[in-house]
Design an enzyme around this catalytic site. Structure first.
Site, PDB file in Angstrom:
ATOM      1  N   GLU A  44      31.957  -0.510  25.408  1.00  0.00           N
ATOM      2  CA  GLU A  44      30.993  -0.745  24.321  1.00  0.00           C
ATOM      3  C   GLU A  44      30.825   0.463  23.399  1.00  0.00           C
ATOM      4  OE1 GLU A  44      30.241  -0.524  27.577  1.00  0.00           O
ATOM      5  OE2 GLU A  44      28.236   0.240  27.960  1.00  0.00           O
ATOM      6  N   HIS A  76      33.103   2.318  29.896  1.00  0.00           N
ATOM      7  CA  HIS A  76      32.162   1.612  29.020  1.00  0.00           C
ATOM      8  C   HIS A  76      32.838   1.313  27.680  1.00  0.00           C
ATOM      9  CE1 HIS A  76      28.376   2.253  31.310  1.00  0.00           C
ATOM     10  NE2 HIS A  76      28.990   3.329  31.744  1.00  0.00           N
ATOM     11  N   CYS A 126      31.051  -0.877  34.215  1.00  0.00           N
ATOM     12  CA  CYS A 126      30.657   0.222  35.083  1.00  0.00           C
ATOM     13  C   CYS A 126      29.978  -0.305  36.358  1.00  0.00           C
ATOM     14  CB  CYS A 126      29.800   1.227  34.329  1.00  0.00           C
ATOM     15  SG  CYS A 126      29.894   2.859  35.070  1.00  0.00           S
ATOM     16  N   LYS A 161       0.819  -1.212   0.000  1.00  0.00           N
ATOM     17  CA  LYS A 161       0.000   0.000   0.000  1.00  0.00           C
ATOM     18  C   LYS A 161       0.858   1.270   0.000  1.00  0.00           C
ATOM     19  CE  LYS A 161      -3.806  -0.857   0.065  1.00  0.00           C
ATOM     20  NZ  LYS A 161      -4.567  -1.366  -1.139  1.00  0.00           N
TER      21      LYS A 161
HETATM   22  N1  GLN Z   1      25.521   4.099  39.144  1.00  0.00           N
HETATM   23  C1  GLN Z   1      26.931   3.929  39.052  1.00  0.00           C
HETATM   24  C2  GLN Z   1      27.684   5.247  39.181  1.00  0.00           C
HETATM   25  O1  GLN Z   1      27.100   6.290  39.018  1.00  0.00           O
HETATM   26  C3  GLN Z   1      27.306   3.229  37.772  1.00  0.00           C
HETATM   27  C4  GLN Z   1      27.009   4.035  36.560  1.00  0.00           C
HETATM   28  C5  GLN Z   1      27.020   3.211  35.283  1.00  0.00           C
HETATM   29  O2  GLN Z   1      26.947   2.003  35.316  1.00  0.00           O
HETATM   30  N2  GLN Z   1      27.074   3.867  34.146  1.00  0.00           N
HETATM   31  O3  GLN Z   1      28.865   5.260  39.437  1.00  0.00           O
END
Ligand code: GLN
Length: 528
Positions: free
Chosen positions: A504, A502, A379, A186
């Site tokens: 990632e 992090h 983290c 469509k």
């Molecule tokens: N809450 C935790 C801090 O502020 C870890 C933060 C996170 O995992 N990005 O240190």
């Protein structure tokens, strides 16, 4: 500077970001430097204060910008690093305009959406595009055409088109082609949405249609006729097996050649790097199953960069990585269910905030440590690993993070510079920081380097008071930024690696993040 402006019609969630990123990739394959800007019409200054439950992951940029997850797609598809300026929100635009008004910069004028807000938007687009030094700048306008919020942005890009050379600004509109119960494709939603766009003075140069099945030539012709574009400018972006296959799909539809001709550019290269990566992804053999024990497990996009990073590592190792998203709270409700973790090849605990689910995460980490299962902690996943170790190895039963509970043993404590911080927005320890790695450590081997730079987003850290004791008992801090602990590992364990940063956010399809690669390799080697 050439601008490729991507708008979306019919409904949200069409994969406009992936389409835009893929367009960028095929232009890059043709030899051009491409950058990207994401416009988010919400009032928030940035995504930092938004819940991943609602909006998906918050993507952290090298300069500490907290951005929409599409910025992550751009970084991965284009293999570039962006800054906070590449994410323009209504909040940022209005904040600047209001500050200028207070300073008296508008010299007594009545400040209005046109021209003051639209000028501010155009200025930002031009400045970011220019300072990136790219040749082509993709601009994705978030939301759906017709939304009240996106009006000033659409007006701004209309003006931009008028002010620049015709062939320097090209519009792509992404729409949906649904199928009726008989399977007929469509076109009416697309027609309506292009009509809406044209009422705003915008004329699409290319229409990318999202559909379950390949969009048929007859459907394309109909769209072409009603929407006033040539049939070859109607591109079928039907569902792909994997998002990394979308660039090839667009390329096969002739999108790159058509776009280049519209932009008045010639192909300068025909890079096959991306194709080779996709080929590698297609030819993996075997698989590993990883349990991701988290909190935001209902929304697929909450841990988007982790999902992609696992995939990148799998491509390199040559195996498929199946991620299972487990809700940490389930282990709290039913402690016996922790043994279900035996069926996974490895356990990953991602980042997070607040106390909910943390006890479940701690139990999962204990399981990983005691059963010698590969563990990757990110983290909060490092912080909870430290808590688990302090409780069950050092014997501090009440060990905790001062974020989560009042305790006599705060093994995770507030960063000193966070004392007295009240505002929640953009106040964490954010973005790139270096870490020095201990020679001979797992970290050192994974990265093949003595020093690294990774991205951060946290307020809490390992309490330096406990470091000696933890190290004596077998948990080593092998990545440090002065007296700040960046990496924890247990050398005796098969693979136990946790980072305060992090990793990632820096992983790429053809350049996996070292901790993810090591983790997937550890899981795969066990099976094979
Ligand atoms: N809450 C935790 C801090 O502020 C870890 C933060 C996170 O995992 N990005 O240190």
């Amino acid at each position: 500077m050439k601008y490729v402006i991507v708008t979306g019609g019919v409904m949200s969630g069409l994969g406009k970001g992936i389409t835009a990123a893929s367009m960028g990739r095929i232009l890059k394959n043709k030899g051009y430097d491409v950058t990207a800007i994401k416009i988010d019409p919400y009032i928030n200054i940035d995504a930092g204060t938004m819940s991943p439950f609602q909006h998906g992951e918050v993507f952290v940029l090298k300069d500490g910008g907290e951005a929409d997850l599409d910025l992550g797609n751009y970084e991965r598809f284009l293999d570039i690093e962006l800054t906070r300026e590449h994410n323009i929100t209504t909040g940022k635009v209005y904040q600047t305009v209001i500050n200028k008004e207070r300073r008296g910069d508008y010299l007594g004028k009545t400040v209005q959406i046109i021209p003051h807000v639209t000028n501010e938007i155009k200025e930002r687009l031009r400045n970011v595009a220019k300072s990136s030094k790219a040749q082509i700048c993709l601009v994705e306008v978030g939301g759906t055409v017709g939304d009240i919020e996106s009006m000033p942005f659409l007006e701004a890009v209309r003006q931009l088109h008028n002010e620049e050379e015709t062939e320097d600004v090209v519009f792509i509109h992404v729409t949906l082609v649904p199928m009726d119960p008989q399977g007929e494709q469509k076109t009416k939603p697309t027609q309506h949405s292009v009509k809406e766009l044209r009422q705003l003075g915008l004329h699409p140069d290319m229409i990318v249609t999202r559909c379950k099945m390949p969009v048929l030539p007859g459907t394309k012709e109909k769209i072409a006729l009603f929407c006033d574009v040539p049939a070859k400018a109607v591109i079928s972006a039907h569902d792909a097996e994997d998002i990394y296959m979308v660039p090839q799909r667009l390329e096969n539809e002739g999108a790159a050649d058509y776009l280049l001709s519209k932009l008045g550019l010639k192909s300068k290269d025909d890079s096959k790097e991306w194709d080779r990566m996709v080929e590698k992804m297609r030819s993996t053999s075997g698989s590993v199953d990883v349990a991701v024990v988290g909190k935001y497990t209902d929304l697929e996009d909450s841990y988007l960069s982790i999902r992609e990073s696992l995939k990148h590592a799998g491509i390199e190792v040559g195996c498929k990585v199946n991620a299972f998203w487990l809700d940490a709270e389930d282990f709290e409700k039913e402690p016996g269910s922790i043994d279900n973790l035996s069926k996974y090849d490895g356990i990953l605990v991602p980042g997070g905030f607040g106390v909910r689910g943390t006890e479940g995460k701690i139990s999962a980490i204990q399981y990983a440590r005691e059963h010698n299962k590969p563990y990757l902690g990110l983290c909060l996943g490092m912080q909870t690993a430290v808590i688990e170790f302090a409780r069950n190895v050092l014997g501090y039963e009440d060990a905790n993070s001062s974020e989560l509970a009042a305790t006599d043993h705060p093994v995770i404590d507030l960063l000193p510079e966070q004392e007295g911080v009240v505002d929640m927005g953009a106040t964490m320890r954010l973005g790139d920081y270096f870490a020095e790695l201990t020679p001979g450590s797992l970290a050192n081997k994974l990265y093949g380097s003595d020093a690294i730079i990774e991205r951060h987003r946290h307020r809490y850290e390992v309490n330096p008071k406990y470091i000696d004791e933890m190290e004596k008992a077998g948990m080593k801090f092998t990545g440090r930024n002065k007296n700040r602990m960046e990496i924890a590992e247990i050398p005796e364990h098969r693979f136990f690696f946790a980072s305060q940063f992090h990793p990632e956010f820096k992983s790429r399809p053809n350049r996996p993040s070292p901790p993810f690669l090591g983790f997937v390799r550890a899981m795969f080697d066990k099976n094979n």
